[in-house]
Design an enzyme around this catalytic site. Sequence first.
Site, PDB file in Angstrom:
ATOM      1  N   HIS A  75      -8.539  -6.124   9.491  1.00 30.87           N
ATOM      2  CA  HIS A  75      -8.199  -5.631   8.149  1.00 30.87           C
ATOM      3  C   HIS A  75      -6.816  -6.104   7.729  1.00 30.87           C
ATOM      4  O   HIS A  75      -5.936  -6.351   8.564  1.00 30.87           O
ATOM      5  CB  HIS A  75      -8.313  -4.106   8.076  1.00 30.87           C
ATOM      6  CG  HIS A  75      -7.197  -3.354   8.739  1.00 30.87           C
ATOM      7  ND1 HIS A  75      -7.330  -2.746   9.970  1.00 30.87           N
ATOM      8  CD2 HIS A  75      -5.923  -3.097   8.333  1.00 30.87           C
ATOM      9  CE1 HIS A  75      -6.194  -2.145  10.287  1.00 30.87           C
ATOM     10  NE2 HIS A  75      -5.324  -2.349   9.319  1.00 30.87           N
ATOM     11  N   ASP A 102       0.837  -1.202   0.000  1.00 32.29           N
ATOM     12  CA  ASP A 102       0.000   0.000   0.000  1.00 32.29           C
ATOM     13  C   ASP A 102       0.868   1.247   0.000  1.00 32.29           C
ATOM     14  O   ASP A 102       2.089   1.172   0.166  1.00 32.29           O
ATOM     15  CB  ASP A 102      -0.961   0.008   1.196  1.00 32.29           C
ATOM     16  CG  ASP A 102      -0.327  -0.540   2.466  1.00 32.29           C
ATOM     17  OD1 ASP A 102       0.856  -0.242   2.708  1.00 32.29           O
ATOM     18  OD2 ASP A 102      -1.009  -1.251   3.218  1.00 32.29           O
ATOM     19  N   GLU A 109     -10.417  -2.222   4.975  1.00 29.33           N
ATOM     20  CA  GLU A 109     -11.148  -2.160   6.237  1.00 29.33           C
ATOM     21  C   GLU A 109     -12.394  -3.055   6.180  1.00 29.33           C
ATOM     22  O   GLU A 109     -12.778  -3.539   5.110  1.00 29.33           O
ATOM     23  CB  GLU A 109     -11.565  -0.710   6.516  1.00 29.33           C
ATOM     24  CG  GLU A 109     -10.400   0.271   6.660  1.00 29.33           C
ATOM     25  CD  GLU A 109      -9.615   0.087   7.949  1.00 29.33           C
ATOM     26  OE1 GLU A 109     -10.060  -0.689   8.807  1.00 29.33           O
ATOM     27  OE2 GLU A 109      -8.555   0.730   8.090  1.00 29.33           O
ATOM     28  N   ASP A 142      -9.279  -4.963  13.919  1.00 30.54           N
ATOM     29  CA  ASP A 142     -10.615  -5.180  13.344  1.00 30.54           C
ATOM     30  C   ASP A 142     -10.589  -6.191  12.203  1.00 30.54           C
ATOM     31  O   ASP A 142     -11.579  -6.368  11.497  1.00 30.54           O
ATOM     32  CB  ASP A 142     -11.220  -3.859  12.859  1.00 30.54           C
ATOM     33  CG  ASP A 142     -10.364  -3.171  11.802  1.00 30.54           C
ATOM     34  OD1 ASP A 142      -9.294  -3.714  11.433  1.00 30.54           O
ATOM     35  OD2 ASP A 142     -10.751  -2.077  11.344  1.00 30.54           O
TER      36      ASP A 142
END
Length: 261
Positions: free
Chosen positions: A138, A67, A143, A136
Amino acid sequence: MEVVIVKDAKAGGELIAGAIVDLLARKPDALLGVATGSTPLPIYDALIAQVNAGAVDASKARICQLDEYVGLPAGHPESYRATVLRQVVEPLGLPETQFMGPDGSAEDVQAACDAYDEALASAGGVDLQILGIGTDGHIGFNEPCSSLASRTRIKTLIEQTRIDNARFFDNDIEQVPHHVITQGIGTILDARHLVLLATGEGKAEAVAQTVEGPISSLVPASALQLHRHATVVVDEAAASKLKLAGYFRHAFDNKPAWQGI
């Protein structure tokens, strides 16, 4: 997927680095996908040590990013490109020509995303992709509720992520970009081998949901269950909520020595 429970982050880093060394021995020009953040640092430290010790020749290895921030000027020290160059490419003694990533400063961001997917395919695909996981669930910047078929694309950072990352920008959240380019889940799943490293009790619930829960966009990392060769390496703390921890330990302890991870 295979789940390997190790003593601590150092042991996990050494195990994964060993798998990369074996890969480079078989395929010297392998394309390695790398992640940023603190979790994968033990992998890079162990790999660099192995290369420096002469365990394998990494001179033909290729590196690619997972990323990148959108909007940072080229060469910004906190861009993920600059980070990967500092932490992986330069310590391995590789030229920048063997490193590839998305262009976060492009005027046409979507075109840059499409171009990166095409570049990965043209390079023959990622041989081994290193992943971390968020609390969470991800992976990359995919996400919860990200499409499990998504390709490289632009994503908006949640405010908490910008607050967390402000420490890299003189503790000034206004300097933290609002957007990133990330490999999509579908792009990540194209890699031949996925290796996720998770450490610490804070990741335990996400690991349990990823490994033992249903496949769901609410837990993007659960998509690894669909992959033909996915390895999840966790320390004791991150493994603390796994119901099948005993089985995972038994399976790894009794696998053929030649099989690797």
